[in-house]
Scaffold this motif. Sequence first.
Motif, mmCIF file in Angstrom:
data_model
loop_
_atom_site.group_PDB
_atom_site.id
_atom_site.type_symbol
_atom_site.label_atom_id
_atom_site.label_comp_id
_atom_site.label_asym_id
_atom_site.label_seq_id
_atom_site.Cartn_x
_atom_site.Cartn_y
_atom_site.Cartn_z
ATOM 1 N N VAL A 112 0.883 -1.172 0.000
ATOM 2 C CA VAL A 112 0.000 0.000 0.000
ATOM 3 C C VAL A 112 0.915 1.214 0.000
ATOM 4 C CG1 VAL A 112 -1.782 1.280 1.234
ATOM 5 C CG2 VAL A 112 -1.849 -1.231 1.185
ATOM 6 N N PHE A 113 0.879 1.954 -1.084
ATOM 7 C CA PHE A 113 1.825 3.052 -1.289
ATOM 8 C C PHE A 113 1.138 4.392 -1.069
ATOM 9 C CE2 PHE A 113 3.872 5.991 -4.526
ATOM 10 C CZ PHE A 113 4.906 6.359 -3.680
ATOM 11 N N HIS A 114 1.739 5.216 -0.225
ATOM 12 C CA HIS A 114 1.226 6.555 0.049
ATOM 13 C C HIS A 114 1.679 7.492 -1.061
ATOM 14 C CE1 HIS A 114 0.048 9.796 3.037
ATOM 15 N NE2 HIS A 114 0.547 10.453 2.006
ATOM 16 N N SER A 115 0.781 7.754 -2.004
ATOM 17 C CA SER A 115 1.083 8.633 -3.126
ATOM 18 C C SER A 115 0.348 9.956 -2.941
ATOM 19 C CB SER A 115 0.697 7.943 -4.440
ATOM 20 O OG SER A 115 1.166 8.673 -5.559
ATOM 21 N N SER A 116 0.089 10.651 -4.017
ATOM 22 C CA SER A 116 -0.508 11.984 -3.909
ATOM 23 C C SER A 116 -1.352 12.303 -5.129
ATOM 24 C CB SER A 116 0.595 13.042 -3.777
ATOM 25 O OG SER A 116 0.064 14.357 -3.880
ATOM 26 N N VAL A 117 -2.339 13.156 -4.913
ATOM 27 C CA VAL A 117 -3.008 13.795 -6.037
ATOM 28 C C VAL A 117 -1.943 14.425 -6.926
ATOM 29 C CG1 VAL A 117 -4.479 15.737 -6.666
ATOM 30 C CG2 VAL A 117 -5.123 14.248 -4.767
ATOM 31 N N GLY A 118 -2.076 14.285 -8.217
ATOM 32 C CA GLY A 118 -1.101 14.823 -9.155
ATOM 33 C C GLY A 118 -0.167 13.780 -9.710
ATOM 34 N N ALA A 119 -0.022 12.642 -8.999
ATOM 35 C CA ALA A 119 0.873 11.591 -9.494
ATOM 36 C C ALA A 119 0.363 11.007 -10.805
ATOM 37 C CB ALA A 119 1.022 10.492 -8.451
ATOM 38 N N GLU A 120 -0.952 11.104 -11.028
ATOM 39 C CA GLU A 120 -1.518 10.563 -12.267
ATOM 40 C C GLU A 120 -1.039 11.319 -13.501
ATOM 41 O OE1 GLU A 120 -4.111 13.907 -11.020
ATOM 42 O OE2 GLU A 120 -3.201 12.208 -9.971
ATOM 43 N N LYS A 121 -0.534 12.554 -13.313
ATOM 44 C CA LYS A 121 -0.044 13.334 -14.452
ATOM 45 C C LYS A 121 1.314 12.831 -14.932
ATOM 46 C CE LYS A 121 -2.594 17.482 -13.136
ATOM 47 N NZ LYS A 121 -3.518 17.412 -14.277
ATOM 48 N N VAL B 126 4.877 18.034 -12.200
ATOM 49 C CA VAL B 126 4.179 18.379 -10.960
ATOM 50 C C VAL B 126 5.198 18.468 -9.817
ATOM 51 C CG1 VAL B 126 2.092 17.952 -9.616
ATOM 52 C CG2 VAL B 126 2.308 16.934 -11.871
ATOM 53 N N GLY B 127 6.405 18.909 -10.143
ATOM 54 C CA GLY B 127 7.418 19.096 -9.107
ATOM 55 C C GLY B 127 7.808 17.802 -8.424
ATOM 56 N N GLY B 128 7.916 17.849 -7.085
ATOM 57 C CA GLY B 128 8.344 16.677 -6.339
ATOM 58 C C GLY B 128 7.392 15.504 -6.435
ATOM 59 N N ILE B 129 6.123 15.781 -6.768
ATOM 60 C CA ILE B 129 5.156 14.693 -6.916
ATOM 61 C C ILE B 129 5.545 13.764 -8.069
ATOM 62 C CG2 ILE B 129 2.726 14.176 -7.450
ATOM 63 C CD1 ILE B 129 1.967 16.676 -5.911
ATOM 64 N N ASP B 130 6.339 14.268 -9.006
ATOM 65 C CA ASP B 130 6.834 13.391 -10.076
ATOM 66 C C ASP B 130 7.612 12.208 -9.506
ATOM 67 O OD1 ASP B 130 5.739 15.225 -11.777
ATOM 68 O OD2 ASP B 130 7.645 15.966 -12.588
ATOM 69 N N GLY B 131 8.260 12.412 -8.353
ATOM 70 C CA GLY B 131 8.991 11.320 -7.716
ATOM 71 C C GLY B 131 8.050 10.237 -7.222
ATOM 72 N N LEU B 132 6.873 10.632 -6.714
ATOM 73 C CA LEU B 132 5.873 9.652 -6.296
ATOM 74 C C LEU B 132 5.321 8.901 -7.507
ATOM 75 C CD1 LEU B 132 3.934 11.825 -3.676
ATOM 76 C CD2 LEU B 132 5.725 10.120 -3.245
#
Length: 232
Positions: A104-113, A117-123
């Motif tokens: 179960v991975f804690h990701s973020s809104v925006g990872a779907e892009k 999306v800045g640091g969210i690209d790492g997620l």
Amino acid sequence: MRIAITTPNGNVGRHLIRMLVRVGVRPVLLARHPAQIARELRPLVDIVEADSLDRDEVVAATRGIDAVYWVNPSPMTADPLAEHARASEAIVGAVRANGIRRVVFHSSVGAEKRHCVGGIDGLAATELSLDALDVDVTHLRCGYFFSNLTRHLAAIRQGEIDTVLRVDHAFSWVAPRDVAEMAALCLLDDGWQARHVRAVHGSRDLSWRDVTRILFDHVGNAVAARQISDAA
């Protein structure tokens, strides 16, 4: 079921541990600073000192684990994508070496892009790395934490919060406890397989202007939101 939890002292982890303990699970906690684990929890959990950015330490800490709640540590350097990549290597290495069947991975809104999306690209990159494995994985794409407002306490007292977003742009918010509840359900439910994505949002989207109005109702002093430039 042997369940491992990373970032056990985090906003979500500290709730998740107690939820699992209450249903009879003895979780394995991967902690960089084991001494920081709450004293009342120590008889009810197994604690392993491990840095989630260190592949070898994560592999050693997750031997015999069936499922893991994985969080990429918050980047602390000028190259956040590189740190996210190290976290990806650590969890992928552990899954492969130890035959872990569920993540179960804690990701973020925006990872779907997937990019821009800045640091969210790492997620997003960690999501892709986990998707490439032959395991069951659920990505929790969480909204912005209400608890992040504690970073703005000084600004709230002074009556003005700075943001790079438009102050009237509504986006998803969530309470960390709600994320923990969803993570617990995913870890304990053996009725799902393959890849899943779950959006974990609050009851409605809020703009910074909405949030400042709510703050006024609770703290009593007027708080304004001000948009600043990326450079600022």
